[in-house]
Write a protein that holds these residues in place. Sequence first.
Motif, PDB file in Angstrom:
ATOM      1  N   PRO A 148      -1.344   7.579  -9.613  1.00 47.43           N
ATOM      2  CA  PRO A 148      -1.084   6.387  -8.815  1.00 47.43           C
ATOM      3  C   PRO A 148      -1.973   5.229  -9.269  1.00 47.43           C
ATOM      4  CG  PRO A 148      -2.246   8.036  -7.525  1.00 47.43           C
ATOM      5  CD  PRO A 148      -1.916   8.654  -8.857  1.00 47.43           C
ATOM      6  N   LEU A 149      -1.437   4.018  -9.139  1.00 50.93           N
ATOM      7  CA  LEU A 149      -2.212   2.836  -9.490  1.00 50.93           C
ATOM      8  C   LEU A 149      -3.416   2.707  -8.573  1.00 50.93           C
ATOM      9  CD1 LEU A 149       0.450   0.033 -10.030  1.00 50.93           C
ATOM     10  CD2 LEU A 149      -1.027   1.042 -11.749  1.00 50.93           C
ATOM     11  N   LYS A 150      -4.526   2.276  -9.134  1.00 51.97           N
ATOM     12  CA  LYS A 150      -5.704   2.008  -8.319  1.00 51.97           C
ATOM     13  C   LYS A 150      -5.679   0.538  -7.923  1.00 51.97           C
ATOM     14  CE  LYS A 150      -8.715   5.570 -10.063  1.00 51.97           C
ATOM     15  NZ  LYS A 150     -10.037   5.916 -10.561  1.00 51.97           N
ATOM     16  N   ALA A 151      -6.022   0.278  -6.679  1.00 50.58           N
ATOM     17  CA  ALA A 151      -6.052  -1.098  -6.191  1.00 50.58           C
ATOM     18  C   ALA A 151      -7.099  -1.884  -6.960  1.00 50.58           C
ATOM     19  CB  ALA A 151      -6.358  -1.118  -4.704  1.00 50.58           C
ATOM     20  N   HIS A 152      -6.742  -3.097  -7.356  1.00 51.81           N
ATOM     21  CA  HIS A 152      -7.738  -3.938  -8.017  1.00 51.81           C
ATOM     22  C   HIS A 152      -8.371  -4.903  -7.023  1.00 51.81           C
ATOM     23  CE1 HIS A 152      -5.367  -7.740  -8.586  1.00 51.81           C
ATOM     24  NE2 HIS A 152      -4.361  -6.916  -8.529  1.00 51.81           N
ATOM     25  N   PHE A 153      -7.860  -4.918  -5.776  1.00 51.75           N
ATOM     26  CA  PHE A 153      -8.463  -5.714  -4.719  1.00 51.75           C
ATOM     27  C   PHE A 153      -8.238  -5.000  -3.389  1.00 51.75           C
ATOM     28  CE2 PHE A 153      -7.966  -8.743  -1.231  1.00 51.75           C
ATOM     29  CZ  PHE A 153      -9.186  -9.384  -1.278  1.00 51.75           C
ATOM     30  N   VAL A 154      -9.293  -4.803  -2.625  1.00 51.82           N
ATOM     31  CA  VAL A 154      -9.195  -4.230  -1.283  1.00 51.82           C
ATOM     32  C   VAL A 154      -9.990  -5.146  -0.359  1.00 51.82           C
ATOM     33  CG1 VAL A 154      -9.676  -2.246   0.200  1.00 51.82           C
ATOM     34  CG2 VAL A 154      -9.035  -1.879  -2.195  1.00 51.82           C
ATOM     35  N   ALA A 155      -9.285  -5.764   0.592  1.00 49.77           N
ATOM     36  CA  ALA A 155      -9.949  -6.687   1.522  1.00 49.77           C
ATOM     37  C   ALA A 155     -10.764  -5.914   2.543  1.00 49.77           C
ATOM     38  CB  ALA A 155      -8.901  -7.538   2.233  1.00 49.77           C
ATOM     39  N   GLU A 156     -11.755  -6.571   3.095  1.00 53.68           N
ATOM     40  CA  GLU A 156     -12.520  -5.994   4.192  1.00 53.68           C
ATOM     41  C   GLU A 156     -11.566  -5.768   5.367  1.00 53.68           C
ATOM     42  OE1 GLU A 156     -15.817  -5.092   4.484  1.00 53.68           O
ATOM     43  OE2 GLU A 156     -15.869  -5.412   2.313  1.00 53.68           O
ATOM     44  N   PRO A 157     -11.726  -4.679   6.104  1.00 56.71           N
ATOM     45  CA  PRO A 157     -10.835  -4.440   7.245  1.00 56.71           C
ATOM     46  C   PRO A 157     -10.934  -5.568   8.273  1.00 56.71           C
ATOM     47  CG  PRO A 157     -12.121  -2.480   6.760  1.00 56.71           C
ATOM     48  CD  PRO A 157     -12.682  -3.588   5.923  1.00 56.71           C
ATOM     49  N   VAL A 158      -9.799  -5.910   8.868  1.00 57.38           N
ATOM     50  CA  VAL A 158      -9.755  -6.886   9.947  1.00 57.38           C
ATOM     51  C   VAL A 158      -9.708  -6.102  11.249  1.00 57.38           C
ATOM     52  CG1 VAL A 158      -8.390  -8.723  11.026  1.00 57.38           C
ATOM     53  CG2 VAL A 158      -8.523  -8.556   8.525  1.00 57.38           C
ATOM     54  N   LEU A 159     -10.661  -6.344  12.132  1.00 55.47           N
ATOM     55  CA  LEU A 159     -10.721  -5.661  13.419  1.00 55.47           C
ATOM     56  C   LEU A 159      -9.899  -6.442  14.433  1.00 55.47           C
ATOM     57  CD1 LEU A 159     -11.915  -3.316  15.046  1.00 55.47           C
ATOM     58  CD2 LEU A 159     -13.855  -4.789  15.563  1.00 55.47           C
ATOM     59  N   LEU A 160      -8.891  -5.814  15.010  1.00 52.45           N
ATOM     60  CA  LEU A 160      -8.044  -6.449  16.003  1.00 52.45           C
ATOM     61  C   LEU A 160      -8.701  -6.362  17.374  1.00 52.45           C
ATOM     62  CD1 LEU A 160      -4.604  -5.027  14.808  1.00 52.45           C
ATOM     63  CD2 LEU A 160      -5.657  -7.224  14.238  1.00 52.45           C
ATOM     64  N   PRO A 161      -8.305  -7.218  18.322  1.00 57.45           N
ATOM     65  CA  PRO A 161      -8.942  -7.226  19.644  1.00 57.45           C
ATOM     66  C   PRO A 161      -8.949  -5.888  20.360  1.00 57.45           C
ATOM     67  CG  PRO A 161      -7.547  -9.153  19.398  1.00 57.45           C
ATOM     68  CD  PRO A 161      -7.300  -8.280  18.194  1.00 57.45           C
ATOM     69  N   ASP A 162      -7.934  -5.042  20.110  1.00 58.53           N
ATOM     70  CA  ASP A 162      -7.874  -3.751  20.808  1.00 58.53           C
ATOM     71  C   ASP A 162      -8.576  -2.631  20.048  1.00 58.53           C
ATOM     72  OD1 ASP A 162      -6.125  -3.297  18.742  1.00 58.53           O
ATOM     73  OD2 ASP A 162      -4.392  -2.871  20.006  1.00 58.53           O
ATOM     74  N   GLY A 163      -9.280  -2.962  18.967  1.00 58.74           N
ATOM     75  CA  GLY A 163     -10.043  -1.969  18.226  1.00 58.74           C
ATOM     76  C   GLY A 163      -9.363  -1.415  16.988  1.00 58.74           C
ATOM     77  N   ARG A 164      -8.059  -1.675  16.818  1.00 59.93           N
ATOM     78  CA  ARG A 164      -7.363  -1.212  15.620  1.00 59.93           C
ATOM     79  C   ARG A 164      -7.854  -2.006  14.413  1.00 59.93           C
ATOM     80  NH1 ARG A 164      -1.690  -2.589  16.372  1.00 59.93           N
ATOM     81  NH2 ARG A 164      -2.576  -4.176  17.714  1.00 59.93           N
ATOM     82  N   LYS A 165      -7.683  -1.423  13.223  1.00 62.82           N
ATOM     83  CA  LYS A 165      -8.075  -2.092  11.984  1.00 62.82           C
ATOM     84  C   LYS A 165      -6.872  -2.243  11.065  1.00 62.82           C
ATOM     85  CE  LYS A 165     -12.769  -0.305  11.916  1.00 62.82           C
ATOM     86  NZ  LYS A 165     -13.690   0.583  11.208  1.00 62.82           N
ATOM     87  N   VAL A 166      -6.829  -3.365  10.350  1.00 57.27           N
ATOM     88  CA  VAL A 166      -5.802  -3.632   9.355  1.00 57.27           C
ATOM     89  C   VAL A 166      -6.509  -3.794   8.020  1.00 57.27           C
ATOM     90  CG1 VAL A 166      -3.977  -5.199   8.609  1.00 57.27           C
ATOM     91  CG2 VAL A 166      -4.370  -4.823  11.041  1.00 57.27           C
ATOM     92  N   ARG A 167      -6.002  -3.102   6.995  1.00 53.48           N
ATOM     93  CA  ARG A 167      -6.565  -3.204   5.655  1.00 53.48           C
ATOM     94  C   ARG A 167      -5.459  -3.619   4.692  1.00 53.48           C
ATOM     95  NH1 ARG A 167      -8.181   1.218   8.274  1.00 53.48           N
ATOM     96  NH2 ARG A 167     -10.376   1.639   8.504  1.00 53.48           N
ATOM     97  N   VAL A 168      -5.799  -4.475   3.738  1.00 49.61           N
ATOM     98  CA  VAL A 168      -4.832  -4.942   2.744  1.00 49.61           C
ATOM     99  C   VAL A 168      -5.385  -4.634   1.362  1.00 49.61           C
ATOM    100  CG1 VAL A 168      -3.590  -6.932   1.821  1.00 49.61           C
ATOM    101  CG2 VAL A 168      -4.091  -6.799   4.262  1.00 49.61           C
TER     102      VAL A 168
END
Length: 85
Positions: free
Chosen positions: A5-25
Amino acid sequence: MAEEPLKAHFVAEPVLLPDGRKVRVSAYPDGSIRFRVDGLPYVLTEAYLSGNPDKDEAIVKLSPGSQGSNAAHNYTELLEKKNRS
């Protein structure tokens, strides 16, 4: 033999949502983008993948909930169950 599998060349810092969930890009060398979201389940409720010619952008919207069209209702029930326990 399967390709690696391709390795990511960019991984953003996780974004913490108000309810505690995290989004990663993550972005990959082939131009693909990966979204990783905590707090399953989700339902794909909107997708404009060919983009808007005037804005040249794509949109993907995920809504919390179980499989089916009642995503928001199902998510509300899930939160109520968690709060009772």
